[in-house]
Design a protein around this motif. Structure first.
Motif, PDB file in Angstrom:
ATOM      1  N   PRO A 207       1.266  -4.956  -6.274  1.00  0.00           N
ATOM      2  CA  PRO A 207       1.369  -5.427  -4.891  1.00  0.00           C
ATOM      3  C   PRO A 207       2.566  -6.328  -4.609  1.00  0.00           C
ATOM      4  N   SER A 208       3.254  -6.818  -5.657  1.00  0.00           N
ATOM      5  CA  SER A 208       4.296  -7.806  -5.372  1.00  0.00           C
ATOM      6  C   SER A 208       5.582  -7.560  -6.161  1.00  0.00           C
ATOM      7  N   ARG A 209       5.794  -6.309  -6.603  1.00  0.00           N
ATOM      8  CA  ARG A 209       6.983  -6.015  -7.394  1.00  0.00           C
ATOM      9  C   ARG A 209       7.586  -4.681  -6.978  1.00  0.00           C
ATOM     10  N   VAL A 210       8.915  -4.681  -6.837  1.00  0.00           N
ATOM     11  CA  VAL A 210       9.644  -3.454  -6.542  1.00  0.00           C
ATOM     12  C   VAL A 210      10.606  -3.205  -7.689  1.00  0.00           C
ATOM     13  N   LEU A 211      10.598  -2.000  -8.239  1.00  0.00           N
ATOM     14  CA  LEU A 211      11.534  -1.644  -9.302  1.00  0.00           C
ATOM     15  C   LEU A 211      12.663  -0.803  -8.723  1.00  0.00           C
ATOM     16  N   LEU A 212      13.895  -1.224  -8.998  1.00  0.00           N
ATOM     17  CA  LEU A 212      15.064  -0.524  -8.450  1.00  0.00           C
ATOM     18  C   LEU A 212      15.581   0.510  -9.449  1.00  0.00           C
ATOM     19  N   ALA A 213      16.537   1.310  -8.992  1.00  0.00           N
ATOM     20  CA  ALA A 213      17.058   2.414  -9.812  1.00  0.00           C
ATOM     21  C   ALA A 213      17.625   1.923 -11.139  1.00  0.00           C
ATOM     22  N   ASP A 214      18.262   0.736 -11.125  1.00  0.00           N
ATOM     23  CA  ASP A 214      18.897   0.244 -12.351  1.00  0.00           C
ATOM     24  C   ASP A 214      17.932  -0.547 -13.236  1.00  0.00           C
ATOM     25  N   GLY A 215      16.648  -0.520 -12.901  1.00  0.00           N
ATOM     26  CA  GLY A 215      15.655  -1.190 -13.728  1.00  0.00           C
ATOM     27  C   GLY A 215      15.361  -2.626 -13.302  1.00  0.00           C
ATOM     28  N   THR A 216      16.156  -3.153 -12.373  1.00  0.00           N
ATOM     29  CA  THR A 216      15.913  -4.506 -11.869  1.00  0.00           C
ATOM     30  C   THR A 216      14.554  -4.571 -11.162  1.00  0.00           C
ATOM     31  N   ALA A 217      13.850  -5.679 -11.319  1.00  0.00           N
ATOM     32  CA  ALA A 217      12.594  -5.875 -10.597  1.00  0.00           C
ATOM     33  C   ALA A 217      12.779  -6.979  -9.554  1.00  0.00           C
ATOM     34  N   LEU A 218      12.272  -6.747  -8.357  1.00  0.00           N
ATOM     35  CA  LEU A 218      12.272  -7.772  -7.308  1.00  0.00           C
ATOM     36  C   LEU A 218      10.826  -8.184  -7.085  1.00  0.00           C
ATOM     37  N   GLU A 219      10.600  -9.492  -6.981  1.00  0.00           N
ATOM     38  CA  GLU A 219       9.238  -9.966  -6.725  1.00  0.00           C
ATOM     39  C   GLU A 219       9.184 -10.662  -5.371  1.00  0.00           C
ATOM     40  N   ALA A 220       8.068 -10.525  -4.689  1.00  0.00           N
ATOM     41  CA  ALA A 220       7.884 -11.201  -3.405  1.00  0.00           C
ATOM     42  C   ALA A 220       6.402 -11.345  -3.118  1.00  0.00           C
ATOM     43  N   ASP A 221       6.063 -12.304  -2.222  1.00  0.00           N
ATOM     44  CA  ASP A 221       4.663 -12.458  -1.819  1.00  0.00           C
ATOM     45  C   ASP A 221       4.181 -11.232  -1.050  1.00  0.00           C
ATOM     46  N   LEU A 222       5.091 -10.673  -0.264  1.00  0.00           N
ATOM     47  CA  LEU A 222       4.718  -9.555   0.606  1.00  0.00           C
ATOM     48  C   LEU A 222       5.773  -8.459   0.511  1.00  0.00           C
ATOM     49  N   ILE A 223       5.317  -7.257   0.262  1.00  0.00           N
ATOM     50  CA  ILE A 223       6.225  -6.109   0.257  1.00  0.00           C
ATOM     51  C   ILE A 223       5.806  -5.173   1.375  1.00  0.00           C
ATOM     52  N   VAL A 224       6.758  -4.833   2.236  1.00  0.00           N
ATOM     53  CA  VAL A 224       6.486  -3.900   3.331  1.00  0.00           C
ATOM     54  C   VAL A 224       7.336  -2.661   3.090  1.00  0.00           C
ATOM     55  N   THR A 225       6.725  -1.485   3.144  1.00  0.00           N
ATOM     56  CA  THR A 225       7.535  -0.274   3.016  1.00  0.00           C
ATOM     57  C   THR A 225       7.720   0.359   4.390  1.00  0.00           C
ATOM     58  N   ALA A 226       8.931   0.835   4.619  1.00  0.00           N
ATOM     59  CA  ALA A 226       9.283   1.488   5.892  1.00  0.00           C
ATOM     60  C   ALA A 226      10.192   2.659   5.535  1.00  0.00           C
ATOM     61  N   VAL A 227       9.582   3.714   5.048  1.00  0.00           N
ATOM     62  CA  VAL A 227      10.356   4.810   4.477  1.00  0.00           C
ATOM     63  C   VAL A 227      10.088   6.136   5.192  1.00  0.00           C
ATOM     64  N   GLY A 228       9.956   6.059   6.483  1.00  0.00           N
ATOM     65  CA  GLY A 228       9.844   7.280   7.262  1.00  0.00           C
ATOM     66  C   GLY A 228       8.426   7.614   7.675  1.00  0.00           C
ATOM     67  N   ASP A 229       8.280   8.748   8.357  1.00  0.00           N
ATOM     68  CA  ASP A 229       6.968   9.147   8.851  1.00  0.00           C
ATOM     69  C   ASP A 229       6.683  10.598   8.495  1.00  0.00           C
ATOM     70  N   VAL A 230       5.400  10.922   8.470  1.00  0.00           N
ATOM     71  CA  VAL A 230       4.924  12.253   8.097  1.00  0.00           C
ATOM     72  C   VAL A 230       4.076  12.774   9.251  1.00  0.00           C
ATOM     73  N   PRO A 231       4.363  13.973   9.766  1.00  0.00           N
ATOM     74  CA  PRO A 231       3.562  14.476  10.896  1.00  0.00           C
ATOM     75  C   PRO A 231       2.121  14.751  10.483  1.00  0.00           C
ATOM     76  N   ASN A 232       1.193  14.431  11.371  1.00  0.00           N
ATOM     77  CA  ASN A 232      -0.238  14.633  11.102  1.00  0.00           C
ATOM     78  C   ASN A 232      -0.637  16.068  11.419  1.00  0.00           C
ATOM     79  N   THR A 233      -0.479  16.936  10.445  1.00  0.00           N
ATOM     80  CA  THR A 233      -0.816  18.347  10.666  1.00  0.00           C
ATOM     81  C   THR A 233      -1.912  18.842   9.721  1.00  0.00           C
ATOM     82  N   GLU A 234      -2.327  17.993   8.780  1.00  0.00           N
ATOM     83  CA  GLU A 234      -3.321  18.452   7.789  1.00  0.00           C
ATOM     84  C   GLU A 234      -4.601  18.920   8.459  1.00  0.00           C
ATOM     85  N   TRP A 235      -4.986  18.281   9.543  1.00  0.00           N
ATOM     86  CA  TRP A 235      -6.245  18.630  10.204  1.00  0.00           C
ATOM     87  C   TRP A 235      -6.197  20.041  10.795  1.00  0.00           C
TER      88      TRP A 235
END
Lengths: 367, 67
Positions: A207-235
């Protein structure tokens, strides 16, 4: 009704701006029959663009829209689970709702990096209120995603007094808005204290760690992801309406003569191929055209979209028309670098901290 | 005949001007980007009222009401 069968019942699945506009537009087109809206959120329709902007800053009611006037029966807080086009029914909570015409406006959801339900994203009203509360406690924040939403969330978090790191695949906003506007926003963001980390990839590790491509880890109290949207078509699985998970409509927003798909869920023909245009005014334009086409058939005018997009953050307010990203350096129509400005590229125009009516901005793009 | 009034909540207005696009005969943004309601009242059930309703609906910050 121009020789078509009478339309007595219309079902609209989705209560965002697309579903709401479709319901209004059906009435405008003369439909006075039984109208039902099915929405999976318990809230009345609201303005989604406000969630990551004014609502995140301070204005608690920034998302509220005027009460609807379409007189529909609203089934809120329940999800449609299927459609049987051959029998013209929508399945909702074990019941079947019959229709003569159907509008699919089921929108899209946040794309996630994990299956963890605790992953924090911002898509709906509940997400926005929860995020506001978290930000008020001034956590350290990592935002994953350098698109418009990630930048707006980062700006809102900075404005709330948080220490904020933005993790972006390449330059922020460059994919969406091109180099010029990306530079402008990035410069302003860094001046306001944003820490920017560019990486080839990122993944969440708890919940509080992001791993980057080069292996670096970033830590934070809060991580929010904003990586696009997916259309709701499964139904719609098994209905035969979706092709490879995409709802591809014609130039009037129709999947078939009795079923329209509008808003973020729909892929529509554009000069750049069939694609979704998940933007506020695109949803409105699509819904108006499709509603008219469902009632009036081929008499109804086809869709012509010139996308309108806006974002704000780090002291900048941007309004842009045309298909983005534009290519090359813009021409300054008014103002200059570093201040309020109206700029244009072939087929696109943008206003930065510059108040201009959309019709004039469209003319600048067309000039 | 019922008259409807177009009300503007000016502090909310961000000057997108989508309303002007929906109802160019009823309102416009002036040279400073401030919204001006040119026709503050419309008659219910008329094309003007429908244009006013469309202008209200298209505003992403709910700066307009029709009452």
């Amino acid at each position: 009704m121009s020789g078509q069968e009478p339309v007595a019942r219309v079902v609209v699945v989705g209560n965002g701006i697309a579903g709401l506009t479709a319901a209004d537009a059906l009435r405008d087109a003369g439909f006075d029959g039984e109208l039902t809206i099915v929405g999976d959120e318990r809230h009345p329709a609201y303005s989604r663009p406000a969630l990551s902007k004014a609502l995140l800053r301070d204005e608690l009611d920034a998302h509220e829209l005027p009460a609807p006037t379409h007189g529909a029966t609203e089934l809120l807080g329940v999800a449609a689970t299927g459609v049987v086009p051959q029998r013209r029914v929508v399945q909702v909570g074990g019941e079947e709702l019959p229709y003569d015409r159907l509008v699919i406006a089921s929108g899209s959801r946040a794309r996630r990096l994990t299956d963890d339900p605790g992953e924090v994203t911002l898509r709906g009203l509940d997400d926005a209120f929860a995020l506001r509360e978290r930000l008020a406690t001034r956590p350290s924040v990592v935002v994953v995603g350098g698109g418009p939403l990630g930048m707006e969330v980062a700006s809102g978090a900075l404005a709330s007094g948080c220490e904020v790191t933005l993790v972006s695949q390449g330059r922020p906003l460059i994919t969406q808005l091109g180099r010029h506007l990306s530079d402008l926003f990035t410069t302003s963001a860094l001046e306001q204290g944003l820490t920017l980390v560019e990486t080839g990839s990122a993944r969440l590790d708890g919940p509080s760690r992001v791993l980057l491509a080069d292996g670096t880890a970033l830590e934070a109290d809060l991580i929010v992801t904003a990586v696009g949207d997916v259309p709701n078509t499964e139904w719609l699985a098994g209905s035969g309406l979706a092709r490879c998970g995409a709802l591809e409509v014609d130039h009037r927003g129709l999947l078939r003569p009795d079923i329209a798909a509008v808003g973020d869920v729909a892929a529509l023909p554009t000069p750049y191929g069939t694609r979704r245009i998940p933007l506020w005014s695109s949803a409105i334009d699509q819904s108006k055209v499709a509603a008219a086409a469902l009632i009036r058939g081929e008499e109804a005018p086809p869709l012509s979209i010139q996308p309108y997009f806006w974002t704000e953050g780090f002291g900048l307010s941007l309004k842009a028309v045309g298909f983005m990203p534009p290519s090359g350096e813009p021409e300054y129509v008014d103002g200059g670098p570093g201040g309020p400005a109206l700029i244009r590229w072939p087929g696109a125009a943008a206003a930065i901290n510059y108040r201009i009516p959309i019709p004039r901005l469209r003319r600048a793009a067309a000039a | 005949m019922r008259l409807l009034t177009i009300e503007l909540d000016r502090p909310r207005c961000e000057g997108h001007g989508l309303c002007e696009e929906a109802a160019p005969d009823l309102m416009h943004l002036d040279g400073n980007g401030e919204l001006v309601i040119d026709v503050p009242q419309v008659e219910a059930g008329t094309p003007e009222a429908r244009a006013a309703a469309a202008a209200v609906r298209v505003c992403p910050v709910a700066g307009l009401r029709l009452a």
